[in-house]
Scaffold this motif. Structure first.
Motif, PDB file in Angstrom:
ATOM      1  N   ARG A 140       0.837  -1.201   0.000  1.00  0.00           N
ATOM      2  CA  ARG A 140       0.000   0.000   0.000  1.00  0.00           C
ATOM      3  C   ARG A 140       0.874   1.254   0.000  1.00  0.00           C
ATOM      4  N   CYS A 141       0.462   2.225  -0.793  1.00  0.00           N
ATOM      5  CA  CYS A 141       1.216   3.468  -0.921  1.00  0.00           C
ATOM      6  C   CYS A 141       0.245   4.562  -1.359  1.00  0.00           C
ATOM      7  N   THR A 142       0.768   5.739  -1.655  1.00  0.00           N
ATOM      8  CA  THR A 142      -0.036   6.859  -2.143  1.00  0.00           C
ATOM      9  C   THR A 142       0.469   7.267  -3.516  1.00  0.00           C
ATOM     10  N   GLU A 143      -0.445   7.692  -4.362  1.00  0.00           N
ATOM     11  CA  GLU A 143      -0.068   8.116  -5.709  1.00  0.00           C
ATOM     12  C   GLU A 143       1.056   9.147  -5.641  1.00  0.00           C
ATOM     13  N   GLY A 144       2.095   8.934  -6.441  1.00  0.00           N
ATOM     14  CA  GLY A 144       3.247   9.829  -6.463  1.00  0.00           C
ATOM     15  C   GLY A 144       4.408   9.373  -5.612  1.00  0.00           C
ATOM     16  N   ASP A 145       4.214   8.377  -4.740  1.00  0.00           N
ATOM     17  CA  ASP A 145       5.330   7.834  -3.954  1.00  0.00           C
ATOM     18  C   ASP A 145       6.320   7.127  -4.873  1.00  0.00           C
ATOM     19  N   ARG A 146       7.594   7.155  -4.516  1.00  0.00           N
ATOM     20  CA  ARG A 146       8.594   6.340  -5.191  1.00  0.00           C
ATOM     21  C   ARG A 146       8.665   4.991  -4.476  1.00  0.00           C
ATOM     22  N   LEU A 147       8.556   3.911  -5.250  1.00  0.00           N
ATOM     23  CA  LEU A 147       8.614   2.566  -4.693  1.00  0.00           C
ATOM     24  C   LEU A 147       9.919   1.892  -5.071  1.00  0.00           C
ATOM     25  N   ARG A 148      10.529   1.228  -4.107  1.00  0.00           N
ATOM     26  CA  ARG A 148      11.674   0.350  -4.355  1.00  0.00           C
ATOM     27  C   ARG A 148      11.327  -1.012  -3.767  1.00  0.00           C
ATOM     28  N   VAL A 149      11.223  -1.994  -4.643  1.00  0.00           N
ATOM     29  CA  VAL A 149      10.867  -3.339  -4.214  1.00  0.00           C
ATOM     30  C   VAL A 149      12.067  -4.244  -4.463  1.00  0.00           C
ATOM     31  N   ASN A 150      12.703  -4.668  -3.370  1.00  0.00           N
ATOM     32  CA  ASN A 150      13.871  -5.548  -3.462  1.00  0.00           C
ATOM     33  C   ASN A 150      13.378  -6.987  -3.510  1.00  0.00           C
ATOM     34  N   PHE A 151      13.536  -7.620  -4.666  1.00  0.00           N
ATOM     35  CA  PHE A 151      13.015  -8.969  -4.879  1.00  0.00           C
ATOM     36  C   PHE A 151      14.146  -9.984  -4.862  1.00  0.00           C
ATOM     37  N   LEU A 152      14.009 -11.001  -4.020  1.00  0.00           N
ATOM     38  CA  LEU A 152      14.946 -12.124  -3.955  1.00  0.00           C
ATOM     39  C   LEU A 152      14.199 -13.382  -4.344  1.00  0.00           C
ATOM     40  N   ASN A 153      14.716 -14.107  -5.304  1.00  0.00           N
ATOM     41  CA  ASN A 153      14.117 -15.383  -5.680  1.00  0.00           C
ATOM     42  C   ASN A 153      14.779 -16.493  -4.872  1.00  0.00           C
ATOM     43  N   GLY A 154      14.116 -16.865  -3.790  1.00  0.00           N
ATOM     44  CA  GLY A 154      14.642 -17.912  -2.924  1.00  0.00           C
ATOM     45  C   GLY A 154      14.087 -19.288  -3.231  1.00  0.00           C
ATOM     46  N   SER A 155      13.470 -19.450  -4.403  1.00  0.00           N
ATOM     47  CA  SER A 155      12.860 -20.729  -4.763  1.00  0.00           C
ATOM     48  C   SER A 155      13.739 -21.484  -5.752  1.00  0.00           C
ATOM     49  N   SER A 156      13.245 -22.618  -6.203  1.00  0.00           N
ATOM     50  CA  SER A 156      13.991 -23.446  -7.163  1.00  0.00           C
ATOM     51  C   SER A 156      13.522 -23.229  -8.600  1.00  0.00           C
ATOM     52  N   HIS A 157      12.673 -22.214  -8.835  1.00  0.00           N
ATOM     53  CA  HIS A 157      12.152 -21.914 -10.171  1.00  0.00           C
ATOM     54  C   HIS A 157      12.404 -20.445 -10.500  1.00  0.00           C
ATOM     55  N   PRO A 158      12.523 -20.078 -11.779  1.00  0.00           N
ATOM     56  CA  PRO A 158      12.650 -18.665 -12.144  1.00  0.00           C
ATOM     57  C   PRO A 158      11.332 -17.925 -11.890  1.00  0.00           C
ATOM     58  N   HIS A 159      11.439 -16.697 -11.368  1.00  0.00           N
ATOM     59  CA  HIS A 159      10.248 -15.919 -11.048  1.00  0.00           C
ATOM     60  C   HIS A 159      10.486 -14.437 -11.333  1.00  0.00           C
ATOM     61  N   THR A 160       9.386 -13.662 -11.295  1.00  0.00           N
ATOM     62  CA  THR A 160       9.441 -12.212 -11.439  1.00  0.00           C
ATOM     63  C   THR A 160       8.333 -11.610 -10.574  1.00  0.00           C
ATOM     64  N   ILE A 161       8.261 -10.277 -10.586  1.00  0.00           N
ATOM     65  CA  ILE A 161       7.075  -9.577 -10.083  1.00  0.00           C
ATOM     66  C   ILE A 161       6.621  -8.609 -11.163  1.00  0.00           C
ATOM     67  N   HIS A 162       5.404  -8.774 -11.619  1.00  0.00           N
ATOM     68  CA  HIS A 162       4.793  -7.841 -12.570  1.00  0.00           C
ATOM     69  C   HIS A 162       3.739  -7.036 -11.826  1.00  0.00           C
ATOM     70  N   PHE A 163       3.914  -5.709 -11.767  1.00  0.00           N
ATOM     71  CA  PHE A 163       2.966  -4.821 -11.113  1.00  0.00           C
ATOM     72  C   PHE A 163       2.006  -4.253 -12.152  1.00  0.00           C
ATOM     73  N   HIS A 164       0.714  -4.303 -11.864  1.00  0.00           N
ATOM     74  CA  HIS A 164      -0.245  -3.586 -12.690  1.00  0.00           C
ATOM     75  C   HIS A 164      -0.153  -2.102 -12.353  1.00  0.00           C
ATOM     76  N   GLY A 165      -0.395  -1.256 -13.346  1.00  0.00           N
ATOM     77  CA  GLY A 165      -0.256   0.181 -13.170  1.00  0.00           C
ATOM     78  C   GLY A 165       0.672   0.742 -14.231  1.00  0.00           C
ATOM     79  N   ILE A 166       1.186   1.954 -14.002  1.00  0.00           N
ATOM     80  CA  ILE A 166       2.054   2.636 -14.974  1.00  0.00           C
ATOM     81  C   ILE A 166       3.478   2.639 -14.452  1.00  0.00           C
ATOM     82  N   HIS A 167       4.419   2.187 -15.283  1.00  0.00           N
ATOM     83  CA  HIS A 167       5.834   2.133 -14.902  1.00  0.00           C
ATOM     84  C   HIS A 167       6.685   1.989 -16.159  1.00  0.00           C
ATOM     85  N   PRO A 168       8.007   2.229 -16.068  1.00  0.00           N
ATOM     86  CA  PRO A 168       8.888   2.052 -17.230  1.00  0.00           C
ATOM     87  C   PRO A 168       8.933   0.596 -17.688  1.00  0.00           C
TER      88      PRO A 168
END
Length: 358
Positions: A140-168
Motif C-alpha cells: 500500500r502506498c499513495t499516488e506519487g510515492d517512489r517505490l523500491r521493491v527488493n526482490f529475492l528469488n529464494g525458490s527453485s524456479h525462475p520468477h518475477t514480479i509484474h505490477f499492474h499500473g504505470i511504470h517504465p
C-alpha cells in the motif's frame, strides 16, 4: 519440495489414498469440505403462512442439510500458519523515508519461496509464495510515492514480479526473469491511484499464478478515501489433484473460513472491500452480497462514478472497490454466484452488530 499435493485429516495424518484423486464433482457429491447437497426433492405441500422470522416445517423437522451451516469445513487450521482474519486488514506500507526532492520513498522486501500451505482444515497444497504466504503481502502506498521493491528469488524456479499500473518498460517483470538465488530491484513512481495487483510473469503463466505468486497493490489517492472499515479479499482457487480444475475455492485462500468465522461489522459503518480476482482455470469469478447493495468502483481509479448492485463478476486480473453499509443487524452471507464455487469453499458471512467492534 515435490510438486504433488497431498490430503491429510485434521490431525495431520495422511488421508485415504483415493482422496487426492477426487475431482470437484466427486467432492460435491461426497460432501467433502462440509458442503452438503442443498437440493431437496420437490413435493406438493400446502403450508400455513408463517409470521415474519418463523419457519413452518411440513413433513418433519428440517435437517442439518437444509441449512447453509452444513457448508463448512470440518476442523481448525493448524496453529502458526496463515491467518485469513488478520490478512483482511494487513496493509504493508513499506519502510518510509524522504528523497532529497521531498518525494516519499517506500521500500519493500519480497522473497519468493516454496511452502506448503493449508487451504482448508487438514488439506495442504505445495504453494509458490511471496514472503511465505498466499496471497502475498498487500502493498500500500499513495499516488506519487517512489517505490523500491527488493526482490529475492529464494525458490527453485525462475520468477518475477509484474505490477499492474504505470511504470517504465524495464520495471515490468515480464522479460526480466530472475533465476533461483537471483535478485532484482524494481523502482518506479506509484500511479495511477486505484486498486491494482502484482503477480509472477514467468511462463507458464497459469502455473505460476495458480501456485500462489500474486498479491494486492493499493495506490491511495493523494487525498485518501473516506474513513471506512477496509477489507482485502482475493478470490482464488486450488487444483489439489493436478487435473486442471480447482477442487477448492476461497477468498483469501482458506475455504469457508469467513463462514465459520464471520467478519464483524458495525451497524451503519462504511465498509470498503478491495476485491481482486486471481482465480486460475475458470474464466470468471464473482461476489454476491445478501441483504444489501454496494457501490462498485471498477479498478478504483474513479472516486465518483460507480455501479450500484449486489453482484459483481470479474475476469482474472480484474478488480473493484466495493463500498456499503448495513441498515439492519444480523448475519449476512457473501459468496460467489457460481454456486459450485460457493459449495466448494467460496462463501462467508458478515456479522453486523450494534456498538463497537468485538
Amino acid at each position: 519440495m515435490e510438486d504433488n499435493e497431498r490430503l491429510t485429516d485434521a490431525a495431520g495424518r495422511d488421508a485415504a489414498p483415493a482422496a487426492p484423486g477426487l475431482t470437484r464433482r466427486e467432492l460435491l457429491r461426497a460432501g467433502v469440505m462440509g458442503g452438503a447437497a442443498l437440493a431437496t426433492a420437490a413435493g406438493a405441500l400446502t403450508l400455513p403462512r408463517p409470521a415474519a422470522g418463523n419457519v413452518v416445517v411440513g413433513g418433519g423437522p428440517l435437517g442439518a442439510h437444509g441449512s447453509h451451516e452444513s457448508m463448512m469445513a470440518v476442523g481448525e487450521l493448524r496453529p502458526g500458519g496463515f491467518d485469513p482474519a488478520a490478512f483482511l486488514a494487513d496493509f504493508d506500507g513499506g519502510t518510509v523515508s524522504r528523497l532529497p526532492s521531498g518525494q516519499t520513498l517506500r521500500e519493500y522486501e519480497i522473497v519468493a519461496m516454496e511452502r506448503e500451505i493449508e487451504v482448508a482444515p487438514g488439506v495442504f497444497f505445495p504453494a509458490w509464495t511471496y514472503n511465505g504466504q498466499v496471497p502475498g503481502p498487500t502493498i500500500r502506498c499513495t499516488e506519487g510515492d517512489r517505490l523500491r521493491v527488493n526482490f529475492l528469488n529464494g525458490s527453485s524456479h525462475p520468477h518475477t514480479i509484474h505490477f499492474h499500473g504505470i511504470h517504465p518498460a524495464g520495471m515490468d517483470g515480464s522479460f526480466e526473469i530472475v533465476p533461483p538465488g537471483g535478485r532484482f530491484l524494481y523502482e518506479f513512481d506509484a500511479e495511477p491511484f486505484g486498486l491494482h495487483l502484482y503477480h509472477c510473469h514467468a511462463v507458464p503463466l497459469k502455473r505460476h499464478i495458480h501456485k500462489g505468486l500474486y498479491g494486492v497493490f493499493i495506490i491511495d489517492p493523494p487525498g485518501g478515501r473516506p474513513a471506512a472499515q477496509e477489507l482485502v479479499m482475493v478470490m482464488n482457487g486450488f487444483d489439489t489433484n493436478l487435473d486442471g480444475e480447482n477442487e477448492v475455492y476461497a477468498v483469501n485462500t482458506v475455504a469457508h473460513h469467513y463462514q465459520k468465522h464471520p467478519i464483524p461489522v458495525r451497524l451503519g459503518e462504511l465498509v470498503r472491500v478491495y476485491l481482486v480476482n486471481l482465480t486460475e482455470f475458470d474464466l470468471i469469478n464473482s461476489l454476491h452480497l445478501h441483504g444489501n447493495l454496494f457501490r462498485c468502483y471498477r479498478t478504483g481509479t474513479d472516486l465518483e462514478r460507480y455501479e450500484y448492485t449486489d453482484t459483481v463478476m470479474l475476469c482474472q486480473g480484474e478488480r473493484s472497490v466495493l463500498e456499503f453499509s448495513f441498515k439492519y443487524p444480523g448475519k449476512y452471507m457473501f459468496h460467489a454466484h457460481q454456486s459450485e464455487f460457493a459449495e466448494l469453499g467460496w462463501t462467508g458471512v458478515f456479522d453486523v452488530r450494534e456498538g463497537p467492534h468485538a
